[in-house]
Design a protein around this motif. Structure first.
Motif, mmCIF file in Angstrom:
data_model
loop_
_atom_site.group_PDB
_atom_site.id
_atom_site.type_symbol
_atom_site.label_atom_id
_atom_site.label_comp_id
_atom_site.label_asym_id
_atom_site.label_seq_id
_atom_site.Cartn_x
_atom_site.Cartn_y
_atom_site.Cartn_z
ATOM 1 N N GLY A 131 0.811 -1.216 0.000
ATOM 2 C CA GLY A 131 0.000 0.000 0.000
ATOM 3 C C GLY A 131 0.841 1.260 0.000
ATOM 4 O O GLY A 131 0.530 2.225 -0.691
ATOM 5 N N PHE A 132 1.933 1.245 0.768
ATOM 6 C CA PHE A 132 2.791 2.434 0.821
ATOM 7 C C PHE A 132 3.556 2.602 -0.488
ATOM 8 O O PHE A 132 3.634 3.697 -1.033
ATOM 9 C CB PHE A 132 3.765 2.327 1.997
ATOM 10 C CG PHE A 132 4.634 3.544 2.160
ATOM 11 C CD1 PHE A 132 4.108 4.730 2.645
ATOM 12 C CD2 PHE A 132 5.970 3.517 1.796
ATOM 13 C CE1 PHE A 132 4.906 5.864 2.766
ATOM 14 C CE2 PHE A 132 6.773 4.638 1.918
ATOM 15 C CZ PHE A 132 6.227 5.827 2.409
ATOM 16 N N LEU A 133 4.093 1.509 -0.992
ATOM 17 C CA LEU A 133 4.817 1.574 -2.273
ATOM 18 C C LEU A 133 3.871 2.001 -3.396
ATOM 19 O O LEU A 133 4.245 2.776 -4.281
ATOM 20 C CB LEU A 133 5.428 0.212 -2.605
ATOM 21 C CG LEU A 133 6.156 0.102 -3.944
ATOM 22 C CD1 LEU A 133 7.388 0.996 -3.978
ATOM 23 C CD2 LEU A 133 6.533 -1.353 -4.234
ATOM 24 N N GLY A 134 2.624 1.512 -3.356
ATOM 25 C CA GLY A 134 1.672 1.767 -4.432
ATOM 26 C C GLY A 134 0.873 3.040 -4.285
ATOM 27 O O GLY A 134 -0.023 3.303 -5.099
ATOM 28 N N TYR A 135 1.200 3.845 -3.276
ATOM 29 C CA TYR A 135 0.508 5.107 -3.057
ATOM 30 C C TYR A 135 0.371 5.930 -4.346
ATOM 31 O O TYR A 135 -0.720 6.421 -4.665
ATOM 32 C CB TYR A 135 1.270 5.893 -1.976
ATOM 33 C CG TYR A 135 0.743 7.266 -1.621
ATOM 34 C CD1 TYR A 135 0.979 8.371 -2.445
ATOM 35 C CD2 TYR A 135 0.062 7.486 -0.437
ATOM 36 C CE1 TYR A 135 0.528 9.642 -2.117
ATOM 37 C CE2 TYR A 135 -0.406 8.751 -0.091
ATOM 38 C CZ TYR A 135 -0.166 9.827 -0.937
ATOM 39 O OH TYR A 135 -0.624 11.071 -0.607
ATOM 40 N N PRO A 136 1.435 6.102 -5.154
ATOM 41 C CA PRO A 136 1.292 6.918 -6.365
ATOM 42 C C PRO A 136 0.347 6.318 -7.404
ATOM 43 O O PRO A 136 -0.207 7.048 -8.227
ATOM 44 C CB PRO A 136 2.721 6.992 -6.911
ATOM 45 C CG PRO A 136 3.603 6.692 -5.738
ATOM 46 C CD PRO A 136 2.836 5.684 -4.940
ATOM 47 N N VAL A 137 0.159 4.996 -7.384
ATOM 48 C CA VAL A 137 -0.769 4.374 -8.331
ATOM 49 C C VAL A 137 -2.206 4.731 -7.950
ATOM 50 O O VAL A 137 -3.035 5.063 -8.817
ATOM 51 C CB VAL A 137 -0.578 2.845 -8.367
ATOM 52 C CG1 VAL A 137 -1.531 2.212 -9.384
ATOM 53 C CG2 VAL A 137 0.860 2.488 -8.705
ATOM 54 N N LEU A 138 -2.501 4.685 -6.655
ATOM 55 C CA LEU A 138 -3.820 5.103 -6.195
ATOM 56 C C LEU A 138 -4.031 6.592 -6.483
ATOM 57 O O LEU A 138 -5.116 7.019 -6.878
ATOM 58 C CB LEU A 138 -3.976 4.814 -4.696
ATOM 59 C CG LEU A 138 -5.312 5.210 -4.053
ATOM 60 C CD1 LEU A 138 -6.488 4.572 -4.777
ATOM 61 C CD2 LEU A 138 -5.320 4.835 -2.573
ATOM 62 N N GLN A 139 -2.972 7.369 -6.308
ATOM 63 C CA GLN A 139 -3.060 8.800 -6.600
ATOM 64 C C GLN A 139 -3.350 9.026 -8.086
ATOM 65 O O GLN A 139 -4.151 9.908 -8.444
ATOM 66 C CB GLN A 139 -1.752 9.473 -6.201
ATOM 67 C CG GLN A 139 -1.823 10.990 -6.133
ATOM 68 C CD GLN A 139 -0.555 11.563 -5.523
ATOM 69 O OE1 GLN A 139 0.548 11.330 -6.018
ATOM 70 N NE2 GLN A 139 -0.693 12.310 -4.448
ATOM 71 N N ALA A 140 -2.729 8.233 -8.943
ATOM 72 C CA ALA A 140 -3.007 8.339 -10.381
ATOM 73 C C ALA A 140 -4.461 8.008 -10.675
ATOM 74 O O ALA A 140 -5.115 8.669 -11.500
ATOM 75 C CB ALA A 140 -2.081 7.400 -11.158
ATOM 76 N N ALA A 141 -4.992 6.990 -9.987
ATOM 77 C CA ALA A 141 -6.406 6.637 -10.167
ATOM 78 C C ALA A 141 -7.316 7.776 -9.712
ATOM 79 O O ALA A 141 -8.321 8.082 -10.357
ATOM 80 C CB ALA A 141 -6.727 5.351 -9.401
ATOM 81 N N ASP A 142 -6.954 8.418 -8.596
ATOM 82 C CA ASP A 142 -7.745 9.541 -8.088
ATOM 83 C C ASP A 142 -7.858 10.652 -9.134
ATOM 84 O O ASP A 142 -8.927 11.241 -9.329
ATOM 85 C CB ASP A 142 -7.091 10.144 -6.835
ATOM 86 C CG ASP A 142 -7.004 9.188 -5.670
ATOM 87 O OD1 ASP A 142 -7.866 8.293 -5.560
ATOM 88 O OD2 ASP A 142 -6.072 9.336 -4.854
ATOM 89 N N ILE A 143 -6.742 10.957 -9.780
ATOM 90 C CA ILE A 143 -6.693 12.070 -10.735
ATOM 91 C C ILE A 143 -7.358 11.698 -12.055
ATOM 92 O O ILE A 143 -8.201 12.428 -12.589
ATOM 93 C CB ILE A 143 -5.227 12.488 -10.976
ATOM 94 C CG1 ILE A 143 -4.608 13.031 -9.686
ATOM 95 C CG2 ILE A 143 -5.136 13.513 -12.109
ATOM 96 C CD1 ILE A 143 -3.086 13.133 -9.734
#
Length: 343
Positions: A131-143
């Motif tokens: 989850g911590f490593l993949g934080y930017p992937v979730l952020q990309a999904a948010d945007i």
């Protein structure tokens, strides 16, 4: 002013960390408020993102989300002009995050500057999680869920937006079933982030315990400023100082009017005023900004259900946009929910 459908889209969020401070206001909220008439805005409370570091204790996540929303509303975000929602109430974010995680190279995530920085600085928590490593992937999904054209960020967050652009580019390259790209490549909208010191002179941060909260009453604001560090050259009252190297001077530059700044510059450099007097003027400027916010907040503090209803209504609007996006995503990938006759 362009119509709602013609306006470019802005997407941004804040983690569920509880009440916000002046640094959050200067670095994000103040800019968001000014964008509401120019852009179609989606501002969200990132409660799933809060779990990337605080997964071990979720007891206050929901309460913290409400506190963040109250500060959003107090600062001037308007649910009639912006879509305000909570991340976990739009489950499509999780689905898009999953699909993006399938195509995002591990090396992209490991090179994000804040990944290494936080791994080194946050030593009291185990951050060796996906989850911590993949934080930017979730952020990309948010945007990308809202096909954001712009993401308002400071210079230190540009790398996150660039990764979002790379994810969009990679997805569009793999999945182009109908001959058109699904996602735009969001651009960073660099926002002014003036240096805002905390009471100890370091960057204002909850982790340093040096914050002035947006909810601090006037006596607390004045007491915090009384103890604030100043220009080290002013050891005695008669020593001249330099507002350009003084944390209190930095506050004046952001919050005080030109007349007050002139008094500060002349008085400090000539030792015509003492630091206590200068701090009092800074407190006056802060109180003038905070009092109206606290008045707006009071209505929701007295009836938090009003805030929750705003969050639910905004989340419903966000889900409708997210549904449309996910229909396009599944169609582009050949994984629509509709029956298709085998070839």
């Amino acid at each position: 002013m362009p119509s709602s459908n013609q306006r470019k889209r802005v997407v941004s969020g804040a983690r569920s960390t509880g009440r916000l401070h002046l640094g959050n206001y200067v670095g994000a909220l103040r800019n968001w408020v000014s964008m509401q008439d120019q852009y179609k805005c989606f501002f969200f409370i990132a409660d799933w993102h809060a779990l990337t570091t605080d997964y071990a204790d979720t007891s206050r996540v929901k309460e913290n989300s409400i506190e963040v929303l109250l500060d959003f509303l107090a600062a001037g975000l308007d649910p009639e002009r912006s879509t305000l929602f909570i991340q976990s109430h739009v489950p499509q974010h999780a689905e898009l995050h999953l699909l993006f995680s399938m195509i995002t190279p591990l090396g992209w995530l490991e090179r994000v500057p804040t990944y290494k920085e936080q791994r080194e600085n946050i030593t009291d928590k185990d951050l060796t999680t996906y989850g911590f490593l993949g934080y930017p992937v979730l952020q990309a999904a948010d945007i990308l869920m809202y096909k954001g054209d712009f993401v308002p960020v400071g210079a230190d967050q540009v790398a996150h937006v660039e990764l979002t652009r790379e994810v969009a580019r990679r997805f569009n390259g793999f999945y182009n079933r109908r001959g058109a790209s699904v996602f735009p490549e969001a651009q960073p909208l660099l926002t002014p982030t003036p240096k805002l010191p905390g009471t100890d002179g370091r960057k204002m941060s909850k982790s340093y315990g040096n914050t002035i909260m947006l909810t601090d009453p006037e006596p607390v604001v004045r007491q915090k400023l009384k103890t604030m560090v100043t220009d080290p050259a002013r050891i005695r009252r008669t020593d001249p100082g330099n507002p350009d190297v003084c944390p209190v001077g930095d506050l004046h530059k952001i919050f005080s009017d030109s007349a007050t700044m002139a008094k500060v510059n002349e008085g400090c450099r000539s030792a015509g005023i003492g630091c206590i007097e200068c701090k009092g003027w800074a407190a006056d400027s802060l109180v003038n900004i905070l009092n109206p916010m606290q008045e707006r907040r009071k209505k929701y503090e007295e009836n938090p259900r009003l805030a929750w209803d705003i969050l639910e209504a905004g989340s419903a609007k966000a889900r409708a946009v997210a549904d449309a996006t996910m229909t396009e995503v599944r169609d582009a990938m050949g994984m629509s929910l509709d029956y298709e006759k085998p070839a």
